[in-house]
Design a protein around this motif. Sequence first.
Motif, short mmCIF file in Angstrom:
data_model
loop_
_atom_site.label_atom_id
_atom_site.label_comp_id
_atom_site.label_asym_id
_atom_site.label_seq_id
_atom_site.Cartn_x
_atom_site.Cartn_y
_atom_site.Cartn_z
N ARG A 139 0.83 -1.21 0.00
CA ARG A 139 0.00 0.00 0.00
C ARG A 139 0.87 1.26 0.00
NH1 ARG A 139 -2.27 2.92 4.37
NH2 ARG A 139 -4.13 4.11 3.78
N TYR A 140 1.90 1.26 0.83
CA TYR A 140 2.77 2.43 0.87
C TYR A 140 3.72 2.48 -0.32
CZ TYR A 140 1.19 3.61 5.54
OH TYR A 140 0.41 3.98 6.61
N PHE A 141 4.01 1.32 -0.93
CA PHE A 141 4.88 1.31 -2.09
C PHE A 141 4.24 2.01 -3.28
CE2 PHE A 141 6.74 -0.70 -5.89
CZ PHE A 141 8.08 -0.42 -5.66
N GLU A 142 2.91 2.07 -3.30
CA GLU A 142 2.21 2.76 -4.38
C GLU A 142 2.56 4.24 -4.42
OE1 GLU A 142 0.14 1.69 -6.83
OE2 GLU A 142 0.74 -0.33 -6.25
N HIS A 143 2.94 4.79 -3.28
CA HIS A 143 3.28 6.22 -3.24
C HIS A 143 4.64 6.50 -3.86
CE1 HIS A 143 -0.24 7.12 -0.85
NE2 HIS A 143 0.10 6.20 0.03
N THR A 144 5.43 5.48 -4.16
CA THR A 144 6.76 5.69 -4.76
C THR A 144 6.70 5.73 -6.28
OG1 THR A 144 7.25 3.31 -4.84
CG2 THR A 144 7.80 4.49 -2.81
N ARG A 145 5.52 5.61 -6.87
CA ARG A 145 5.41 5.57 -8.32
C ARG A 145 5.25 6.96 -8.95
NH1 ARG A 145 1.06 0.98 -9.73
NH2 ARG A 145 1.74 1.57 -11.82
N ALA A 148 1.27 11.56 -9.43
CA ALA A 148 0.86 12.92 -9.82
C ALA A 148 1.84 13.52 -10.83
CB ALA A 148 0.77 13.81 -8.57
N THR A 149 3.13 13.30 -10.62
CA THR A 149 4.13 13.83 -11.55
C THR A 149 3.99 13.20 -12.92
OG1 THR A 149 5.67 14.20 -9.72
CG2 THR A 149 6.60 14.14 -11.93
N ARG A 150 3.77 11.89 -12.97
CA ARG A 150 3.60 11.21 -14.25
C ARG A 150 2.34 11.70 -14.97
NH1 ARG A 150 3.39 5.14 -13.54
NH2 ARG A 150 3.39 5.22 -15.82
N ARG A 151 1.29 11.96 -14.22
CA ARG A 151 0.07 12.45 -14.85
C ARG A 151 0.28 13.83 -15.46
NH1 ARG A 151 -2.77 9.99 -10.34
NH2 ARG A 151 -2.68 11.98 -9.23
N GLN A 152 0.97 14.70 -14.74
CA GLN A 152 1.18 16.04 -15.26
C GLN A 152 2.14 16.04 -16.44
OE1 GLN A 152 -0.71 18.53 -14.34
NE2 GLN A 152 -1.69 17.06 -12.97
N LEU A 153 3.18 15.19 -16.39
CA LEU A 153 4.08 15.08 -17.54
C LEU A 153 3.34 14.53 -18.76
CD1 LEU A 153 7.35 13.71 -15.87
CD2 LEU A 153 6.94 16.00 -16.78
N ALA A 154 2.47 13.55 -18.51
CA ALA A 154 1.69 13.00 -19.62
C ALA A 154 0.75 14.05 -20.20
CB ALA A 154 0.90 11.79 -19.15
N VAL A 197 5.14 0.91 -26.81
CA VAL A 197 5.71 0.73 -25.47
C VAL A 197 4.56 0.43 -24.50
CG1 VAL A 197 7.00 1.85 -23.61
CG2 VAL A 197 7.59 2.31 -26.00
N PRO A 198 4.67 -0.64 -23.70
CA PRO A 198 3.61 -0.95 -22.75
C PRO A 198 3.41 0.19 -21.75
CG PRO A 198 5.05 -2.84 -23.01
CD PRO A 198 5.71 -1.69 -23.73
N VAL A 199 2.17 0.46 -21.45
CA VAL A 199 1.81 1.56 -20.56
C VAL A 199 1.60 1.02 -19.16
CG1 VAL A 199 0.10 3.33 -20.08
CG2 VAL A 199 0.79 2.89 -22.43
N THR A 200 2.27 1.65 -18.20
CA THR A 200 2.09 1.30 -16.79
C THR A 200 1.14 2.31 -16.18
OG1 THR A 200 4.34 0.44 -16.66
CG2 THR A 200 3.22 0.94 -14.58
N PRO A 201 -0.01 1.88 -15.68
CA PRO A 201 -0.96 2.83 -15.10
C PRO A 201 -0.34 3.61 -13.95
CG PRO A 201 -1.97 0.69 -15.40
CD PRO A 201 -0.50 0.51 -15.62
N PRO A 202 -0.65 4.88 -13.85
CA PRO A 202 -0.09 5.69 -12.74
C PRO A 202 -0.76 5.38 -11.42
CG PRO A 202 -1.60 7.01 -14.01
CD PRO A 202 -1.50 5.69 -14.72
#
Length: 202
Positions: A139-145, A148-154, A197-202
């Motif tokens: 659960r806490y490891f999800e916060h290391t992905r 929010a930054t990936r969404r804004q860059l996308a 390229v395979p997409v990894t959900p944010p």
Amino acid sequence: MGAGGAGGAGPTGPASASDASAQAGASAAAASTPAPDLAESLRQVGAAGKSSFEAAGDAAKAFRSLFFADVSLARSALGRTIAFAGLAIACGASAWLLLMATLIAFLRGAFGWAWTTSMLAGAALSILVAALASWAAMRYFEHTRLKATRRQLARLGIGELADLTPTPDSPQSAREATENLRERDAAGHPVTDKRGVPVTPP
């Protein structure tokens, strides 16, 4: 009348003369003041620029010293953290083993359980604690992905999620657009971008 006129002109004559002499003195003083030299002005500007450059250099040196001091402190602290973390894990593991042994002995002595049943109870408790700890870690490891930054860059067209998120001028939220994104489509194939390229959900 003539005397009166002479009397009236008498007081104003010296005052006018003194005003004229004062104005002449001010004009002479202004004329004697040298105009600012262009070379001197350039020298002052250069000196000010040199002082600013030296101040910026000193600030950069101070920041460099602070950065390297922080890195050195962090490196030293990391080693000590690992050492004490290892010691804590070893002591915690040994304490848990002793606790399980005590629980097994208690179940055996107080309730008359068989050794196998008592050890199975201790193992079940250990598995339950391990499962809860694994769930919390994931659960806490999800916060290391960096979601929010990936969404804004996308949203700005950067990254593999760029084709699946709204444009910057769209009122739609990038979080809402990617919230239901799955790694595989309805046919079971991996979701990819336009380059494959395979997409990894944010």
